[in-house]
Each structure stands twice: as C-alpha cells, then as structure tokens.
Design an enzyme around this catalytic site. Structure first.
Site, mmCIF file in Angstrom:
data_model
loop_
_atom_site.group_PDB
_atom_site.id
_atom_site.type_symbol
_atom_site.label_atom_id
_atom_site.label_comp_id
_atom_site.label_asym_id
_atom_site.label_seq_id
_atom_site.Cartn_x
_atom_site.Cartn_y
_atom_site.Cartn_z
ATOM 1 C CD1 TRP A 190 -2.547 1.899 0.458
ATOM 2 C CD2 TRP A 190 -1.270 2.474 2.211
ATOM 3 N NE1 TRP A 190 -2.856 3.198 0.794
ATOM 4 C CE2 TRP A 190 -2.090 3.586 1.867
ATOM 5 C CE3 TRP A 190 -0.379 2.617 3.275
ATOM 6 C CZ2 TRP A 190 -2.041 4.806 2.548
ATOM 7 C CZ3 TRP A 190 -0.334 3.824 3.964
ATOM 8 C CH2 TRP A 190 -1.169 4.902 3.600
ATOM 9 C CD GLU A 231 -4.594 -1.617 2.049
ATOM 10 O OE1 GLU A 231 -3.509 -2.086 2.446
ATOM 11 O OE2 GLU A 231 -5.459 -1.165 2.819
ATOM 12 C CE LYS A 233 -6.536 5.813 2.371
ATOM 13 N NZ LYS A 233 -5.695 5.822 3.545
ATOM 14 C CG ASP A 264 -8.753 -0.789 4.541
ATOM 15 O OD1 ASP A 264 -9.789 -0.256 4.983
ATOM 16 O OD2 ASP A 264 -7.704 -0.880 5.200
ATOM 17 C CG HIS A 267 -8.773 1.878 1.706
ATOM 18 N ND1 HIS A 267 -7.537 1.422 1.361
ATOM 19 C CD2 HIS A 267 -8.651 2.360 2.972
ATOM 20 C CE1 HIS A 267 -6.693 1.604 2.363
ATOM 21 N NE2 HIS A 267 -7.361 2.167 3.354
ATOM 22 C CG HIS A 291 -6.508 -4.533 5.089
ATOM 23 N ND1 HIS A 291 -5.569 -3.539 4.927
ATOM 24 C CD2 HIS A 291 -5.795 -5.700 5.154
ATOM 25 C CE1 HIS A 291 -4.359 -4.073 4.894
ATOM 26 N NE2 HIS A 291 -4.476 -5.377 5.006
ATOM 27 C CG ASP A 299 -9.354 4.709 5.656
ATOM 28 O OD1 ASP A 299 -9.864 3.740 6.240
ATOM 29 O OD2 ASP A 299 -8.185 4.725 5.242
ATOM 30 C CG ASP A 301 -8.007 2.839 9.589
ATOM 31 O OD1 ASP A 301 -8.316 1.749 9.099
ATOM 32 O OD2 ASP A 301 -7.364 3.706 8.962
ATOM 33 C CG ASP A 331 -5.424 -1.544 8.133
ATOM 34 O OD1 ASP A 331 -4.832 -1.041 9.102
ATOM 35 O OD2 ASP A 331 -5.346 -1.085 6.978
HETATM 36 C C1 RNT Z 1 -3.938 2.686 4.758
HETATM 37 C C2 RNT Z 1 -4.037 1.217 4.488
HETATM 38 C C3 RNT Z 1 -2.928 0.368 5.036
HETATM 39 C C4 RNT Z 1 -2.497 0.793 6.424
HETATM 40 C C5 RNT Z 1 -1.581 -0.153 7.135
HETATM 41 C C6 RNT Z 1 -0.932 0.478 8.315
HETATM 42 O O1 RNT Z 1 -5.064 3.382 4.434
HETATM 43 O O2 RNT Z 1 -5.268 0.742 4.928
HETATM 44 O O3 RNT Z 1 -3.303 -0.970 4.989
HETATM 45 O O4 RNT Z 1 -3.593 1.044 7.250
HETATM 46 O O5 RNT Z 1 -0.688 -0.692 6.265
HETATM 47 ZN ZN ZN Z 2 -5.628 -1.380 4.907
#
Ligand code: RNT
Ligand code: ZN
Length: 423
Positions: A190, A231, A233, A264, A267, A291, A299, A301, A331
C-alpha cells in the site's frame, strides 16, 4: 463481571440453539469448528498507534491515530507480550501482521532500503515458538523520503529507487517469514501516493507506479513462501483529490498480474457496498486480501464491531464459497482506548461475523430464489436475524478456551493494572 454463567448453562443453551439451526439444515457443531479454523491476521500496529520502533516521528501517509490512552507498547518485547495477552482472549486461528518499521536491528539504525530478514529474527523465533504465522507490509510512510506525498510513483528517480529497494527488501523478508513458518506470508503493498488538490498530470504517476511494481514483482521467490497483494484506496488525508493507486488502477493491475487485490473496508465511498465487490473481483483475480476496518464518515480506522457492513462481507465470502481465496486481516488503530481491548473487540467481532455467516442456511435461500419464491428468501434472511446465535457464540468461546461474553474485560483490567500502568 461478578455473575459467572456456568458452563452447564452455556451447554444447555447451546443444545437448544443447535436444534433451531438443525431445523434449517445447518450443523452448528460444524459451523463452530469451521469458524475456529479460519485464520485471521491480526495487525501489530494497533498495539503502538502505528509508530514502529524507528523513532521516525509522527504517523504520516494520510492515515491517523487519535488519542493517548496510557500503556502503548514501545518495543518488540512489549508488543509481543501485549499481543500474547490479547491472543488468549480471542478464539480461533491467528496470524500476526507486521510492518517493516517493527524491525529490531539490535541497536543499529538500518535504513529501510537495507532491511534484511535477520532484523526480524526475534519476530521469527517468536512466530515459531507460538505457532503464529506472520504477514508483512513494506512501510511507505512516516519517513523523510515520503515527505513529498509520492513514493513508488515519485518523479524523482532517487526517491523512487529508495522505495523500490525498500519494497524488494520487504519481499525478501516476507519470503523468509514464509520459509520459517512453512507457509506463505502475505506481502501487501500500500502506497500513500497522491495529491491534495487536482493534479494536472494523473497519468504520469500511475505509469511510474506501474513500472515500479513491475520491477519489484519481477523478482521471484521460492513457491509457497510469499503471497503478493496490492491495496487500493479512494482518498487519504492530504490525498483528497487524487490517489495514484486507486481501485481502478489496482483492479486492472492485479488482474493483469494475477495477484491478490486488497480491499480495505475504509477505502471506498461510504455509500459503496463493499460486500458486493467480492463476487465481482473474485472472477478476475486469484484472491482477495480483506482488511476489516470501520470507517466513520471517512477512513477513520475505528475498531470493527459486529456491524451490518462486517456481517455482510462475511456472508458474501461464505455465499461465494470463497474462504479459501479470501485472506482475512484486520486494519484499524484507535489510540483513545485500551489497545489490548481494541484488538480483542475487533477480532472477536470478526470471528463472530464469520460464525454467523457459517450458520446461515444459504442453500435454502438460494433454492427459494431459484424457484422464484423471493418472499421465502426474504423471510429466511429475516428469521435468521433472531435465531439463538448468541448461544452458539458462547459455545464457540467455551470450546476455544477463551472467556465467554464480557468476562475477558476483567483480565484486561488486571493486565492494565499490573503491566500497562507502569509504562
Ligand atoms: C492505509 C491502508 C494500510 C495501512 C496499514 C498500516 O489506508 O489501509 O493498509 O492502514 O498498512
Ligand atoms: Zn488497509
């Protein structure tokens, strides 16, 4: 928690639940065994707010932790101890996911482009001892060479080369993990590359990213030591207008290269239904790295919960019979709450959603659909919501030897008092 629900009562409740599921043709016993057997890759970075051991300054790359709850792990020994403590409260098969900046080069300062498997020997020994397979990620953020916002897609050949060397080093390390554990380590690329405001040139960085990835991935490793994923986004903080590695970019790239695509949950646009992507994407790539996360408005998290989004995603993997092609990973990072509890809540939620998906009488729903009896399909979906699922979940925890219900909170409180509070 004062009141202990006796084991006998959990077993009795389970017997009743098992009958309710059996009436729909579902074996709860099998669902429990299968749910426990699915490996979930737990991310190490919840334990230290994504800071790593390099002293490289604050988190960058358009991702963010907020909060300063006491007790963050500050080195490998603390992080491993915390993770082990959390593992004992989480049912089912576990993996552990590292970033490159969790290297332990023993007093030396090793540049990210010069990292070697030996800098992870403590992790590999621990992995072997604990029988916890490792996964790995190159870290393209929190570093002066990432200050421009571009890494693999940078127009500066020196910067691009640095990050390509980093990525090549990380694939060697992932492959060494794979060797050590006798099964592939996931290596997920990523990059945060993108632009805060509308770029004049969207094509240039994408061409450079593609070329860089081509070179990185052209190096082959012994079979069964590494699985590559990329990955995608939609946007990040500071890359609102343009992300080089967008969904379209990586969908095309992963399809062309036949590598895994990482989806993810944070994302995508909040109105997009991520669960729907699973069956579409799986027709064109060898597999998905999922993820699990929880975005709130962006995003963000947050710690995943047993939410509709999460449950839908697990159901879709089950309905597509794709557990062998979807790698399950977490994640998220919340620094405002006890970090061990954050691991436990998120991972237990995911395991819960996996169990629920495995308990679904999918065959009956599909049959109703085939016959054009969509009221039956809808009724089954609706009835499933109130089946005695909680009794099966409690039994799963009992079988796995982890605390039932919220009883694990006492353990976390004890660890906080004895260990975390003195940090
Ligand atoms: C970032 C991605 C990635 C990170 C990690 C820390 O938006 O989701 O996967 O969160 O690698
Ligand atoms: Zn991620």
């Amino acid at each position: 928690m004062k009141e202990e629900i006796g084991t006998g009562k959990i077993e009795t409740a389970y017997e009743i639940a098992r009958e309710a599921y059996a009436a729909l043709g579902v074996s709860a016993d099998k669902a429990i065994t299968d749910a426990l057997d699915l490996p979930v890759s737990i991310h190490c970075w919840q334990g230290d707010d994504v800071l790593g051991f390099e002293n490289s300054g604050p988190l960058s790359g358009g991702i963010l932790t907020t909060g300063n709850y006491p007790g963050r792990a500050r080195n490998g020994d603390e992080l491993r101890a915390d993770a082990e403590f959390a593992f004992a409260l989480i049912p089912g098969k576990k993996r552990f996911n590292l970033h490159s900046f969790y290297a332990e080069p023993e007093g030396k300062n090793v540049s990210r482009d010069k990292l070697e498997p030996e800098h992870f020997s403590k992790w590999m020994d621990w992995s072997k001892n604990k029988k916890i397979p490792l996964d790995f990620n190159p870290s393209f953020f929190s570093h002066p060479m990432a200050n421009s916002g571009y890494t693999l897609a940078s127009a500066d050949p020196g910067i691009r080369k640095f990050w390509m060397d980093h990525s090549k080093a990380c694939r060697r390390i992932a492959s060494a993990f794979g060797e050590n554990q006798g099964a592939p380590a996931m290596h997920d690329i990523w990059v945060p590359d993108g632009s805060k405001d509308y770029p004049a040139d969207r094509m240039g960085p994408r061409e450079r990213l593609k070329d860089a990835l081509d070179e990185i991935l052209s190096i082959s490793f012994p079979k069964n030591t590494i699985t590559d994923a990329v990955e995608c986004k939609l946007f990040g903080i500071g890359s609102e207008a343009y992300v080089t590695g967008s969904y379209d970019f990586y969908m095309g790239y992963a399809t062309k290269k036949q590598i895994k695509l990482c989806l993810d949950m944070g994302h995508f646009h909040p109105t997009e239904h991520i669960a729907d992507k699973i069956s579409a994407v799986l027709l064109f790539v060898p597999g998905i790295l999922f993820h699990f996360s929880r975005g709130m408005r962006w995003d963000s998290d947050h710690v995943p919960t047993f939410s509709d989004d999460l449950r839908d995603a697990c159901r879709e993997i089950k309905r597509a019979a794709a557990f062998d092609r979807v790698d399950l990973a977490l994640d998220y990072f919340d620094a405002s709450i006890n970090r061990i509890a954050a691991w436990v809540i998120g991972t237990r939620s995911l395991r819960k959603a996996l169990l629920e998906a495995l308990l679904e009488p999918t065959g009956l729903m599909v049959e109703a659909e085939k016959q054009g009896r969509n009221h039956e399909r809808l009724a089954l979906m609706e009835e499933c919501k109130t089946l005695p699922f909680a009794a099966v979940w409690d039994k799963l925890c009992l079988d796995a030897g982890v605390p039932v219900s919220a009883r694990w909170l006492d353990k976390v409180a004890g660890y906080e008092q004895q260990v975390l509070s003195s940090r």
